[in-house]
Design a protein around this motif. Structure first.
Motif, PDB file in Angstrom:
ATOM      1  N   THR A  56       1.218  -0.691   0.206  1.00  0.00           N
ATOM      2  CA  THR A  56       0.217   0.413  -0.287  1.00  0.00           C
ATOM      3  C   THR A  56       0.816   1.278  -0.201  1.00  0.00           C
ATOM      4  O   THR A  56       0.626   1.974  -0.872  1.00  0.00           O
ATOM      5  N   ALA A  57       1.709   0.969   0.553  1.00  0.00           N
ATOM      6  CA  ALA A  57       2.573   2.537   0.801  1.00  0.00           C
ATOM      7  C   ALA A  57       3.626   2.759  -0.454  1.00  0.00           C
ATOM      8  O   ALA A  57       3.388   3.876  -0.912  1.00  0.00           O
ATOM      9  N   GLY A  58       4.266   1.721  -1.312  1.00  0.00           N
ATOM     10  CA  GLY A  58       4.791   1.537  -2.288  1.00  0.00           C
ATOM     11  C   GLY A  58       3.958   2.469  -3.385  1.00  0.00           C
ATOM     12  O   GLY A  58       4.328   3.168  -3.815  1.00  0.00           O
ATOM     13  N   LEU A  59       2.815   1.283  -3.276  1.00  0.00           N
ATOM     14  CA  LEU A  59       1.893   1.651  -4.702  1.00  0.00           C
ATOM     15  C   LEU A  59       1.770   3.662  -4.566  1.00  0.00           C
ATOM     16  O   LEU A  59       1.096   4.335  -5.717  1.00  0.00           O
ATOM     17  N   SER A  60       1.194   4.163  -2.752  1.00  0.00           N
ATOM     18  CA  SER A  60       0.614   5.157  -2.561  1.00  0.00           C
ATOM     19  C   SER A  60       1.842   5.954  -3.001  1.00  0.00           C
ATOM     20  O   SER A  60       1.355   7.566  -3.429  1.00  0.00           O
ATOM     21  N   VAL A  61       2.544   5.777  -3.388  1.00  0.00           N
ATOM     22  CA  VAL A  61       4.128   6.899  -3.295  1.00  0.00           C
ATOM     23  C   VAL A  61       4.346   7.360  -4.772  1.00  0.00           C
ATOM     24  O   VAL A  61       4.639   7.964  -5.424  1.00  0.00           O
ATOM     25  N   GLU A  62       4.127   6.009  -5.518  1.00  0.00           N
ATOM     26  CA  GLU A  62       4.208   6.304  -6.869  1.00  0.00           C
ATOM     27  C   GLU A  62       2.998   7.033  -7.894  1.00  0.00           C
ATOM     28  O   GLU A  62       3.539   7.759  -8.363  1.00  0.00           O
ATOM     29  N   SER A  63       1.903   6.930  -6.693  1.00  0.00           N
ATOM     30  CA  SER A  63       0.675   7.833  -7.381  1.00  0.00           C
ATOM     31  C   SER A  63       0.732   8.909  -6.964  1.00  0.00           C
ATOM     32  O   SER A  63       0.924  10.339  -7.700  1.00  0.00           O
ATOM     33  N   GLY A  64       1.227   9.210  -5.597  1.00  0.00           N
ATOM     34  CA  GLY A  64       1.322  10.285  -5.110  1.00  0.00           C
ATOM     35  C   GLY A  64       2.801  11.267  -5.570  1.00  0.00           C
ATOM     36  O   GLY A  64       2.193  12.215  -6.028  1.00  0.00           O
ATOM     37  N   ARG A  65       3.704  11.397  -6.041  1.00  0.00           N
ATOM     38  CA  ARG A  65       5.038  11.279  -6.628  1.00  0.00           C
ATOM     39  C   ARG A  65       4.668  12.037  -8.268  1.00  0.00           C
ATOM     40  O   ARG A  65       4.492  12.902  -8.627  1.00  0.00           O
ATOM     41  N   GLN A  66       3.732  11.291  -8.909  1.00  0.00           N
ATOM     42  CA  GLN A  66       3.466  11.673 -10.270  1.00  0.00           C
ATOM     43  C   GLN A  66       1.936  12.670 -10.337  1.00  0.00           C
ATOM     44  O   GLN A  66       1.826  13.545 -10.612  1.00  0.00           O
ATOM     45  N   ALA A  67       1.403  13.406  -9.270  1.00  0.00           N
ATOM     46  CA  ALA A  67       0.333  14.191  -8.881  1.00  0.00           C
ATOM     47  C   ALA A  67       0.791  14.718  -8.452  1.00  0.00           C
ATOM     48  O   ALA A  67       1.013  16.432  -8.696  1.00  0.00           O
ATOM     49  N   LEU A  68       2.135  14.930  -7.205  1.00  0.00           N
ATOM     50  CA  LEU A  68       2.723  16.174  -6.884  1.00  0.00           C
ATOM     51  C   LEU A  68       3.872  16.563  -8.269  1.00  0.00           C
ATOM     52  O   LEU A  68       3.535  18.241  -8.758  1.00  0.00           O
ATOM     53  N   GLU A  69       3.886  15.695  -9.197  1.00  0.00           N
ATOM     54  CA  GLU A  69       4.684  16.308 -10.646  1.00  0.00           C
ATOM     55  C   GLU A  69       3.771  17.050 -11.740  1.00  0.00           C
ATOM     56  O   GLU A  69       4.211  18.114 -11.955  1.00  0.00           O
ATOM     57  N   MET A  70       2.308  16.426 -11.547  1.00  0.00           N
ATOM     58  CA  MET A  70       1.485  17.440 -12.739  1.00  0.00           C
ATOM     59  C   MET A  70       0.976  18.281 -12.502  1.00  0.00           C
ATOM     60  O   MET A  70       0.716  19.166 -13.071  1.00  0.00           O
ATOM     61  N   ALA A  71       1.125  18.510 -10.617  1.00  0.00           N
ATOM     62  CA  ALA A  71       0.634  19.614  -9.804  1.00  0.00           C
ATOM     63  C   ALA A  71       1.733  21.080  -9.937  1.00  0.00           C
ATOM     64  O   ALA A  71       1.208  22.267  -9.607  1.00  0.00           O
ATOM     65  N   GLY A  72       2.952  20.134 -10.178  1.00  0.00           N
ATOM     66  CA  GLY A  72       4.255  20.711 -10.489  1.00  0.00           C
ATOM     67  C   GLY A  72       4.343  21.653  -8.871  1.00  0.00           C
ATOM     68  O   GLY A  72       4.922  22.964  -8.845  1.00  0.00           O
ATOM     69  N   LEU A  73       4.484  20.961  -7.915  1.00  0.00           N
ATOM     70  CA  LEU A  73       4.784  21.277  -6.492  1.00  0.00           C
ATOM     71  C   LEU A  73       5.953  20.428  -5.897  1.00  0.00           C
ATOM     72  O   LEU A  73       6.037  19.157  -6.574  1.00  0.00           O
ATOM     73  N   THR A  74       6.644  20.919  -4.936  1.00  0.00           N
ATOM     74  CA  THR A  74       8.053  19.928  -4.247  1.00  0.00           C
ATOM     75  C   THR A  74       7.269  19.700  -3.350  1.00  0.00           C
ATOM     76  O   THR A  74       6.410  20.710  -2.943  1.00  0.00           O
ATOM     77  N   PRO A  75       7.564  18.800  -2.842  1.00  0.00           N
ATOM     78  CA  PRO A  75       7.175  18.470  -1.645  1.00  0.00           C
ATOM     79  C   PRO A  75       6.685  18.848  -0.205  1.00  0.00           C
ATOM     80  O   PRO A  75       5.459  18.780   0.265  1.00  0.00           O
ATOM     81  N   ASP A  76       7.655  19.819  -0.537  1.00  0.00           N
ATOM     82  CA  ASP A  76       6.917  20.958   0.943  1.00  0.00           C
ATOM     83  C   ASP A  76       6.127  21.910   1.372  1.00  0.00           C
ATOM     84  O   ASP A  76       5.423  22.325   1.529  1.00  0.00           O
ATOM     85  N   ARG A  77       5.956  22.049  -0.198  1.00  0.00           N
ATOM     86  CA  ARG A  77       4.177  22.639  -0.647  1.00  0.00           C
ATOM     87  C   ARG A  77       2.622  22.169  -0.023  1.00  0.00           C
ATOM     88  O   ARG A  77       1.902  22.873   0.045  1.00  0.00           O
ATOM     89  N   ILE A  78       3.026  20.951   0.440  1.00  0.00           N
ATOM     90  CA  ILE A  78       1.762  20.217   0.869  1.00  0.00           C
ATOM     91  C   ILE A  78       1.461  20.250   2.343  1.00  0.00           C
ATOM     92  O   ILE A  78       2.608  20.071   3.118  1.00  0.00           O
ATOM     93  N   ASP A  79       0.060  20.871   2.721  1.00  0.00           N
ATOM     94  CA  ASP A  79       0.049  20.694   4.130  1.00  0.00           C
ATOM     95  C   ASP A  79      -0.163  20.119   5.068  1.00  0.00           C
ATOM     96  O   ASP A  79      -0.553  19.575   6.061  1.00  0.00           O
ATOM     97  N   VAL A  80      -0.987  18.887   4.243  1.00  0.00           N
ATOM     98  CA  VAL A  80      -1.902  17.811   4.282  1.00  0.00           C
ATOM     99  C   VAL A  80      -1.507  15.974   3.445  1.00  0.00           C
ATOM    100  O   VAL A  80      -2.064  16.714   2.454  1.00  0.00           O
ATOM    101  N   LEU A  81      -1.978  15.201   4.624  1.00  0.00           N
ATOM    102  CA  LEU A  81      -1.521  13.823   3.253  1.00  0.00           C
ATOM    103  C   LEU A  81      -3.120  12.899   3.943  1.00  0.00           C
ATOM    104  O   LEU A  81      -2.693  12.550   4.682  1.00  0.00           O
ATOM    105  N   VAL A  82      -3.672  12.789   2.832  1.00  0.00           N
ATOM    106  CA  VAL A  82      -4.605  11.311   3.249  1.00  0.00           C
ATOM    107  C   VAL A  82      -4.866  10.598   3.173  1.00  0.00           C
ATOM    108  O   VAL A  82      -4.210  10.912   1.378  1.00  0.00           O
ATOM    109  N   LEU A  83      -4.244  10.055   2.806  1.00  0.00           N
ATOM    110  CA  LEU A  83      -4.343   8.563   2.661  1.00  0.00           C
ATOM    111  C   LEU A  83      -4.927   7.522   3.101  1.00  0.00           C
ATOM    112  O   LEU A  83      -5.933   7.289   4.163  1.00  0.00           O
ATOM    113  N   ALA A  84      -6.508   7.025   1.711  1.00  0.00           N
ATOM    114  CA  ALA A  84      -7.305   6.454   2.172  1.00  0.00           C
ATOM    115  C   ALA A  84      -7.295   4.465   1.953  1.00  0.00           C
ATOM    116  O   ALA A  84      -6.404   4.779   0.675  1.00  0.00           O
ATOM    117  N   THR A  85      -7.258   3.500   2.914  1.00  0.00           N
ATOM    118  CA  THR A  85      -6.436   3.147   2.612  1.00  0.00           C
ATOM    119  C   THR A  85      -7.098   1.787   3.339  1.00  0.00           C
ATOM    120  O   THR A  85      -8.043   1.889   4.661  1.00  0.00           O
TER     121      THR A  85
END
Ligand code: COA
Length: 317
Positions: A56-85
């Motif tokens: 679950t963590a490995g797949l989440s990191v992969e999809s989450g990284r893509q979403a950040l890249e598409m949004a053009g955001l560096t990780p420090d810009r995110i204020d909260v992570l919600v993981l539904a699982t």
């Protein structure tokens, strides 16, 4: 379901990502190990193949990284992570592990509402933005293959693994979320459940019947709250459990099935990942334009249900 308070800070989806394990299991491969057939699974469920593997963590990191890249955001810009699982890797800390591996420096929580998890997480993240967060990463991931009884032909053909993620960003003026609905009916837990450490148990026919009703009720509540009708919906993104459930719900809602996003033929039921996977597929195919009304609707064990009506891109009509 409460109305969104006038003046509350709204949000829009500014990036998305997906992850599916490499290993594909076809219906024929399943039929080689149990008393079933490709024909039975396709006609009763719409599923042709499913993907299994990964954590679950490995797949989440992969999809989450893509979403950040598409949004053009560096990780420090995110204020909260919600993981539904509903299938965390450990008793606790799966969201924290994803937070760490993505290089985020914010709080991280897990939301478990079975297959409705992404709807609950998405509503929660909009709420946190209304309360002052600027950006949220919402990930829906499940590795149901780990809690599937691979000798049970009543459940094994249905469930699989995957992940989908979206970045939500606060906007000035009206955001995308016009209305939402979250439901639960604990009296229905005995028709679809898994004990801690156990496998999925299900009364398939009864789940089917209830699922259609729950989806339709939840979607209608959200549409009424948004002041829209089925005719206004450009795209419906339903939980990907069974094409016959999607068809029945669309029929009752009065939404042509052609307006539904579907990926279950190649993913199976990936629980918390199913709605973001289907949404991303529709977005990547260019099926959504600025201003379109998009209805997300899920249901799951518990039983739970949830819907969101989004005006794509936010803003007024
Ligand atoms: N392969 C072949 N035959 C199967 C089978 C399989 N994998 N699973 C069940 N059957 C048999 C049954 O034993 C039954 O045989 P019988 O008529 O001789 O008794 C027959 O097929 C019909 O079974 P039934 O359970 O009535 O089928 P169905 O049309 O209800 O389809 C499901 C079964 C599970 C596909 C369907 O009920 C369903 O999708 N339910 C919802 C499940 C779901 O979405 N769960 C997740 C919610 S988040």
């Amino acid at each position: 379901m409460p109305a969104i308070r006038p003046g509350a800070t709204g949000a829009v989806i500014s990036g998305w990502g997906t992850a599916l394990p490499e290993k594909v299991i076809s219906n024929d491969e399943l039929a080689a190990t149990m008393d079933t057939s490709d024909e039975w699974i396709r006609t009763r469920t719409g599923i042709h193949e499913r993907r299994v593997g990964g954590s679950t963590a490995g797949l989440s990191v992969e999809s989450g990284r893509q979403a950040l890249e598409m949004a053009g955001l560096t990780p420090d810009r995110i204020d909260v992570l919600v993981l539904a699982t509903t299938t965390p890797d450990k008793q606790w800390g799966t969201a924290s592990l994803v937070q760490h591996e993505l290089g985020l420096s914010c709080g991280a929580i897990e939301v478990n509402a079975a297959c409705s998890g992404f709807m609950y997480g998405l509503v929660q993240a909009h709420g946190m933005i209304a309360m002052g967060a600027d950006r949220a990463l919402v990930i829906g991931t499940d590795t149901l293959s780990r809690i599937t009884d691979w000798d049970d032909r009543g459940t094994a053909p249905l469930f699989a693994d995957g992940s989908g993620a979206v970045v939500l960003e606060a906007v000035d003026g009206p955001g995308q979320l016009l209305a939402w609905d979250l439901d639960a009916d604990g009296s229905l837990l005995p028709i679809l459940w898994a004990d801690v450490g156990g496998t999925i148990k299900m009364e398939g026919k009864e789940v089917f019947r209830r699922a259609v009703r729950l989806m339709v009720d939840s979607a209608e509540k959200a549409m009424t709250q948004a002041g829209i009708t089925a005719d206004d919906v450009s795209l419906v993104v339903p939980h990907q459990a069974n094409i016959r459930i999607i068809q029945a719900a669309c029929d009752r809602l009065g939404i042509p099935i052609e307006r539904a996003a579907t990926v279950l033929h190649r993913t199976g039921n990936t629980s918390s990942a199913s709605i973001p996977l289907a949404l991303a597929d529709a977005l990547d195919a260019g099926r959504v334009q600025h201003g379109d009304l998009v209805l997300l609707v899920g249901f799951g064990g518990g039983m739970t249900a949830g819907s969101c009506v989004l005006r794509w891109g936010g803003g007024v009509e």
